[in-house]
Design a protein around this motif. Structure first.
Motif, PDB file in Angstrom:
ATOM      1  N   GLY A 119       0.787  -1.234   0.000  1.00  0.00           N
ATOM      2  CA  GLY A 119       0.000   0.000   0.000  1.00  0.00           C
ATOM      3  C   GLY A 119       0.811   1.271   0.000  1.00  0.00           C
ATOM      4  O   GLY A 119       0.258   2.371  -0.149  1.00  0.00           O
ATOM      5  N   ALA A 120       2.122   1.173   0.173  1.00  0.00           N
ATOM      6  CA  ALA A 120       2.973   2.367   0.214  1.00  0.00           C
ATOM      7  C   ALA A 120       3.077   3.002  -1.166  1.00  0.00           C
ATOM      8  O   ALA A 120       3.101   2.313  -2.191  1.00  0.00           O
ATOM      9  CB  ALA A 120       4.363   2.008   0.727  1.00  0.00           C
ATOM     10  N   ARG A 121       3.149   4.332  -1.203  1.00  0.00           N
ATOM     11  CA  ARG A 121       3.370   5.054  -2.457  1.00  0.00           C
ATOM     12  C   ARG A 121       4.875   5.149  -2.699  1.00  0.00           C
ATOM     13  O   ARG A 121       5.625   5.521  -1.797  1.00  0.00           O
ATOM     14  CB  ARG A 121       2.764   6.445  -2.379  1.00  0.00           C
ATOM     15  N   VAL A 122       5.279   4.830  -3.923  1.00  0.00           N
ATOM     16  CA  VAL A 122       6.701   4.775  -4.274  1.00  0.00           C
ATOM     17  C   VAL A 122       6.942   5.625  -5.515  1.00  0.00           C
ATOM     18  O   VAL A 122       6.163   5.575  -6.476  1.00  0.00           O
ATOM     19  CB  VAL A 122       7.147   3.324  -4.536  1.00  0.00           C
ATOM     20  N   VAL A 123       8.028   6.412  -5.490  1.00  0.00           N
ATOM     21  CA  VAL A 123       8.463   7.212  -6.634  1.00  0.00           C
ATOM     22  C   VAL A 123       9.867   6.750  -7.008  1.00  0.00           C
ATOM     23  O   VAL A 123      10.733   6.643  -6.133  1.00  0.00           O
ATOM     24  CB  VAL A 123       8.455   8.720  -6.293  1.00  0.00           C
ATOM     25  N   VAL A 124      10.078   6.474  -8.293  1.00  0.00           N
ATOM     26  CA  VAL A 124      11.360   5.919  -8.739  1.00  0.00           C
ATOM     27  C   VAL A 124      11.931   6.780  -9.860  1.00  0.00           C
ATOM     28  O   VAL A 124      11.314   6.941 -10.914  1.00  0.00           O
ATOM     29  CB  VAL A 124      11.194   4.470  -9.247  1.00  0.00           C
ATOM     30  N   GLN A 125      13.118   7.346  -9.629  1.00  0.00           N
ATOM     31  CA  GLN A 125      13.828   8.084 -10.670  1.00  0.00           C
ATOM     32  C   GLN A 125      14.900   7.184 -11.262  1.00  0.00           C
ATOM     33  O   GLN A 125      15.793   6.708 -10.556  1.00  0.00           O
ATOM     34  CB  GLN A 125      14.495   9.347 -10.103  1.00  0.00           C
ATOM     35  N   GLY A 126      14.821   6.948 -12.572  1.00  0.00           N
ATOM     36  CA  GLY A 126      15.698   5.983 -13.211  1.00  0.00           C
ATOM     37  C   GLY A 126      14.925   4.692 -13.387  1.00  0.00           C
ATOM     38  O   GLY A 126      14.374   4.156 -12.422  1.00  0.00           O
ATOM     39  N   PHE A 127      14.846   4.186 -14.610  1.00  0.00           N
ATOM     40  CA  PHE A 127      14.014   3.007 -14.849  1.00  0.00           C
ATOM     41  C   PHE A 127      14.792   1.957 -15.628  1.00  0.00           C
ATOM     42  O   PHE A 127      14.273   1.285 -16.500  1.00  0.00           O
ATOM     43  CB  PHE A 127      12.735   3.424 -15.596  1.00  0.00           C
ATOM     44  N   GLY A 128      16.063   1.824 -15.273  1.00  0.00           N
ATOM     45  CA  GLY A 128      16.905   0.836 -15.922  1.00  0.00           C
ATOM     46  C   GLY A 128      17.058  -0.398 -15.061  1.00  0.00           C
ATOM     47  O   GLY A 128      16.117  -0.872 -14.426  1.00  0.00           O
ATOM     48  N   ASN A 129      18.284  -0.903 -15.004  1.00  0.00           N
ATOM     49  CA  ASN A 129      18.546  -2.157 -14.306  1.00  0.00           C
ATOM     50  C   ASN A 129      18.318  -2.063 -12.808  1.00  0.00           C
ATOM     51  O   ASN A 129      18.028  -3.067 -12.158  1.00  0.00           O
ATOM     52  CB  ASN A 129      19.989  -2.601 -14.579  1.00  0.00           C
ATOM     53  N   VAL A 130      18.431  -0.870 -12.247  1.00  0.00           N
ATOM     54  CA  VAL A 130      18.210  -0.703 -10.799  1.00  0.00           C
ATOM     55  C   VAL A 130      16.783  -0.247 -10.523  1.00  0.00           C
ATOM     56  O   VAL A 130      16.017  -0.922  -9.837  1.00  0.00           O
ATOM     57  CB  VAL A 130      19.222   0.299 -10.206  1.00  0.00           C
ATOM     58  N   GLY A 131      16.420   0.905 -11.083  1.00  0.00           N
ATOM     59  CA  GLY A 131      15.098   1.449 -10.813  1.00  0.00           C
ATOM     60  C   GLY A 131      13.970   0.598 -11.356  1.00  0.00           C
ATOM     61  O   GLY A 131      12.940   0.422 -10.696  1.00  0.00           O
ATOM     62  N   GLY A 132      14.147   0.046 -12.556  1.00  0.00           N
ATOM     63  CA  GLY A 132      13.096  -0.771 -13.149  1.00  0.00           C
ATOM     64  C   GLY A 132      12.839  -2.037 -12.356  1.00  0.00           C
ATOM     65  O   GLY A 132      11.687  -2.399 -12.086  1.00  0.00           O
ATOM     66  N   ILE A 133      13.916  -2.719 -11.972  1.00  0.00           N
ATOM     67  CA  ILE A 133      13.760  -3.952 -11.199  1.00  0.00           C
ATOM     68  C   ILE A 133      13.254  -3.639  -9.793  1.00  0.00           C
ATOM     69  O   ILE A 133      12.384  -4.333  -9.257  1.00  0.00           O
ATOM     70  CB  ILE A 133      15.092  -4.722 -11.160  1.00  0.00           C
ATOM     71  N   GLY A 134      13.784  -2.569  -9.193  1.00  0.00           N
ATOM     72  CA  GLY A 134      13.285  -2.162  -7.881  1.00  0.00           C
ATOM     73  C   GLY A 134      11.797  -1.858  -7.923  1.00  0.00           C
ATOM     74  O   GLY A 134      11.022  -2.292  -7.054  1.00  0.00           O
ATOM     75  N   ALA A 135      11.367  -1.121  -8.952  1.00  0.00           N
ATOM     76  CA  ALA A 135       9.942  -0.794  -9.093  1.00  0.00           C
ATOM     77  C   ALA A 135       9.110  -2.050  -9.229  1.00  0.00           C
ATOM     78  O   ALA A 135       8.015  -2.165  -8.644  1.00  0.00           O
ATOM     79  CB  ALA A 135       9.746   0.117 -10.305  1.00  0.00           C
ATOM     80  N   ARG A 136       9.616  -3.025  -9.991  1.00  0.00           N
ATOM     81  CA  ARG A 136       8.875  -4.278 -10.163  1.00  0.00           C
ATOM     82  C   ARG A 136       8.718  -5.027  -8.841  1.00  0.00           C
ATOM     83  O   ARG A 136       7.643  -5.556  -8.519  1.00  0.00           O
ATOM     84  CB  ARG A 136       9.599  -5.172 -11.167  1.00  0.00           C
ATOM     85  N   LEU A 137       9.771  -5.058  -8.042  1.00  0.00           N
ATOM     86  CA  LEU A 137       9.702  -5.756  -6.763  1.00  0.00           C
ATOM     87  C   LEU A 137       8.757  -5.057  -5.788  1.00  0.00           C
ATOM     88  O   LEU A 137       8.008  -5.717  -5.050  1.00  0.00           O
ATOM     89  CB  LEU A 137      11.109  -5.886  -6.162  1.00  0.00           C
ATOM     90  N   PHE A 138       8.766  -3.717  -5.779  1.00  0.00           N
ATOM     91  CA  PHE A 138       7.802  -2.984  -4.957  1.00  0.00           C
ATOM     92  C   PHE A 138       6.381  -3.303  -5.416  1.00  0.00           C
ATOM     93  O   PHE A 138       5.487  -3.544  -4.604  1.00  0.00           O
ATOM     94  CB  PHE A 138       8.048  -1.474  -5.056  1.00  0.00           C
ATOM     95  N   HIS A 139       6.177  -3.289  -6.740  1.00  0.00           N
ATOM     96  CA  HIS A 139       4.863  -3.557  -7.312  1.00  0.00           C
ATOM     97  C   HIS A 139       4.379  -4.956  -6.917  1.00  0.00           C
ATOM     98  O   HIS A 139       3.221  -5.139  -6.510  1.00  0.00           O
ATOM     99  CB  HIS A 139       4.946  -3.423  -8.836  1.00  0.00           C
ATOM    100  N   GLU A 140       5.267  -5.934  -7.007  1.00  0.00           N
ATOM    101  CA  GLU A 140       4.901  -7.311  -6.675  1.00  0.00           C
ATOM    102  C   GLU A 140       4.583  -7.475  -5.192  1.00  0.00           C
ATOM    103  O   GLU A 140       3.811  -8.365  -4.811  1.00  0.00           O
ATOM    104  CB  GLU A 140       6.032  -8.264  -7.076  1.00  0.00           C
ATOM    105  N   ALA A 141       5.178  -6.602  -4.351  1.00  0.00           N
ATOM    106  CA  ALA A 141       4.933  -6.673  -2.905  1.00  0.00           C
ATOM    107  C   ALA A 141       3.694  -5.896  -2.481  1.00  0.00           C
ATOM    108  O   ALA A 141       3.397  -5.803  -1.286  1.00  0.00           O
ATOM    109  CB  ALA A 141       6.157  -6.154  -2.150  1.00  0.00           C
ATOM    110  N   GLY A 142       2.996  -5.313  -3.451  1.00  0.00           N
ATOM    111  CA  GLY A 142       1.759  -4.624  -3.130  1.00  0.00           C
ATOM    112  C   GLY A 142       1.879  -3.133  -2.953  1.00  0.00           C
ATOM    113  O   GLY A 142       0.904  -2.466  -2.574  1.00  0.00           O
ATOM    114  N   ALA A 143       3.048  -2.577  -3.221  1.00  0.00           N
ATOM    115  CA  ALA A 143       3.206  -1.122  -3.157  1.00  0.00           C
ATOM    116  C   ALA A 143       2.553  -0.489  -4.383  1.00  0.00           C
ATOM    117  O   ALA A 143       2.291  -1.154  -5.392  1.00  0.00           O
ATOM    118  CB  ALA A 143       4.682  -0.737  -3.095  1.00  0.00           C
ATOM    119  N   LYS A 144       2.300   0.806  -4.307  1.00  0.00           N
ATOM    120  CA  LYS A 144       1.707   1.553  -5.407  1.00  0.00           C
ATOM    121  C   LYS A 144       2.774   2.502  -5.955  1.00  0.00           C
ATOM    122  O   LYS A 144       3.064   3.534  -5.348  1.00  0.00           O
ATOM    123  CB  LYS A 144       0.480   2.322  -4.921  1.00  0.00           C
TER     124      LYS A 144
END
Length: 433
Positions: free
Chosen positions: A228-253
């Motif tokens: 349920g946490a809101r997440v903002v990610v700057q950079g959407f490559g190997n770090v930001g993209g994968i990090g965003a995916r893991l947050f998304h899979e854990a239920g973050a927004k």
């Protein structure tokens, strides 16, 4: 002749470069100075950390496809080797400077020591925009650069890895070039290689996974769940993209994402798998239909629980820190927060999980790859992820405890632990001759 680089075109209108940030090396030295009061008898060795052990500047000439000769400038900096061979990435970017590479090497020294890896710190780079050269030209640049720095790298001397603008294939070319020059295959000279050449399972996701793990651990201390946490990610490559995916899979927004093409917002939550698919198909977020464009300064001021800067250094300035409304900043990039901004965030009660901890997942799995190459025995991805989880959680626990005991920021706590380890090794080894 070498064609001049259009920096504006190369990095998306300079949206990720901050001309007002201090030089990266100055930021690193200031961070070291903040640890001085906590070093005790080891303070006499602190200048060691403010002087890179070895700096190599090389000319990288190649013949371009049109028959002209182009020259590129390359660097390899070994900041400190007291605890083991140098370890750090190779960056291909049009804005690479020696000052930047020195700072990145210093942060690698601290990062490796903070999580307990038996490495020193190193970093390298070439001032080139990979998009401005052909595939063949890029390979020739990589091979010539590897030959030039072959004087100081090696499996037990200094082990490069991918960074901004480089990838597993870059490492394959580097390994092959080094091996041909040495007359035998040396898989351990680089990490982040393709699996077929001795690469490790889990390496590609490791940095983003480490960012997620440390964010989760910070959230636990603050009673701030990922779900349920809101997440903002700057950079959407190997770090930001994968990090965003893991947050998304854990239920973050994940409400906002950005790359060199712009920044994008969807307060209802972005479909991260769709965004990743768009980038895979088009090379950038530009044109992604699942979010609306948002101005870069408004991007930094978005209310959220977790802000993940995962692009380049110097992004969070004092001015941006004053406006930020995140609860936790987790530094996926190296050096994204200036020292002045660091102080403002601390004063405002915004927790910063520093780069030397948050993005250490990549070098940790690089260590696993290096060990596997030496033994020619390879682990499963589940084993890799379990070992990564254990090391990252243990490092977070130790740094958090020092932070609480000494009432300092997590960054200063990480530097205290790391500098003690590096300078103790320096003191025990003594000076030669």
């Amino acid at each position: 002749m070498n064609h001049p680089m259009d920096l504006t075109a190369a990095v998306g209108g300079l949206s990720y470069l901050n001309p007002h940030a201090p030089e990266p090396w100055a930021s690193f030295v200031e961070q070291i100075e903040r640890v001085r009061p906590y070093l005790g008898e080891l303070e006499r060795w602190i200048e060691t950390l403010k002087h890179p052990k070895r700096t190599l500047i090389v000319d990288v000439p190649i013949e371009r496809d049109d028959g002209t000769v182009a020259h590129y400038e390359g660097y390899r900096v070994q900041h400190n080797l007291s605890r083991g061979p140098g370890k750090g990435g190779i960056r291909f970017h049009p804005a690479v400077t020696l000052n930047e590479v020195m700072a990145l090497a210093g942060w690698m020294t601290v990062k490796n020591a903070a999580v307990g890896l038996p490495f020193g710190g190193a970093k390298g780079g070439i001032r080139v925009d990979p998009a401005s050269v052909s595939k063949g030209e890029l390979q020739r640049i990589t091979r010539r650069f590897t030959s030039e720095i072959g004087l100081i790298i090696g499996p037990d001397r200094d082990i490069p890895a991918p960074d901004v603008g480089t990838n597993a294939m870059t490492m394959a070319v580097m390994m092959d070039t080094y091996s041909m020059n040495r007359g035998g295959t040396a898989t351990g000279v680089v990490t982040g290689k393709p699996i077929a050449l001795g690469g490790s399972l889990g390496r590609q996701e490791a940095t983003g996974r480490g960012v997620y793990i440390t964010a989760r651990e910070a959230g636990r201390r603050l009673h701030l769940p990922i779900e349920g946490a809101r997440v903002v990610v700057q950079g959407f490559g190997n770090v930001g993209g994968i990090g965003a995916r893991l947050f998304h899979e854990a239920g973050a927004k994940v409400i906002a994402i950005g790359d060199h093409s712009g920044t994008w917002l969807n307060e209802g939550g972005i479909d991260i798998p769709a965004a990743l698919a768009h980038v895979a198909a088009h090379g950038a977020l530009l044109g992604f239909a699942g979010a609306e464009p948002v101005g870069i300064e408004d991007f930094w001021a978005l209310p959220c629980e977790f802000m993940i800067p995962a692009a380049l250094e110097g992004q969070i300035t004092a001015a941006r820190a004053e406006r930020m409304r995140a609860r936790v900043v987790v530094e996926g990039a190296n050096g994204p927060t200036t020292p002045a901004a660091d102080d403002i965030l601390t004063d405002r009660g915004i927790l910063v999980v520093p780069d030397v901890l948050a993005n250490a997942g990549g070098v940790t799995v690089s260590y696993f790859e290096w060990v596997q190459d030496f033994s020619s025995f390879f682990w499963t991805e589940d084993e890799i992820n379990a070992r990564l989880e254990r090391i990252m959680v243990q490092a977070f626990d130790a740094i958090w405890q020092v932070s609480q005991d000494k009432q300092v920021s997590l960054r200063t706590a990480a530097f205290i632990i790391a500098c003690h380890r590096v300078l103790e090794a320096r003191a025990e080894r003594g000076l030669y001759p």
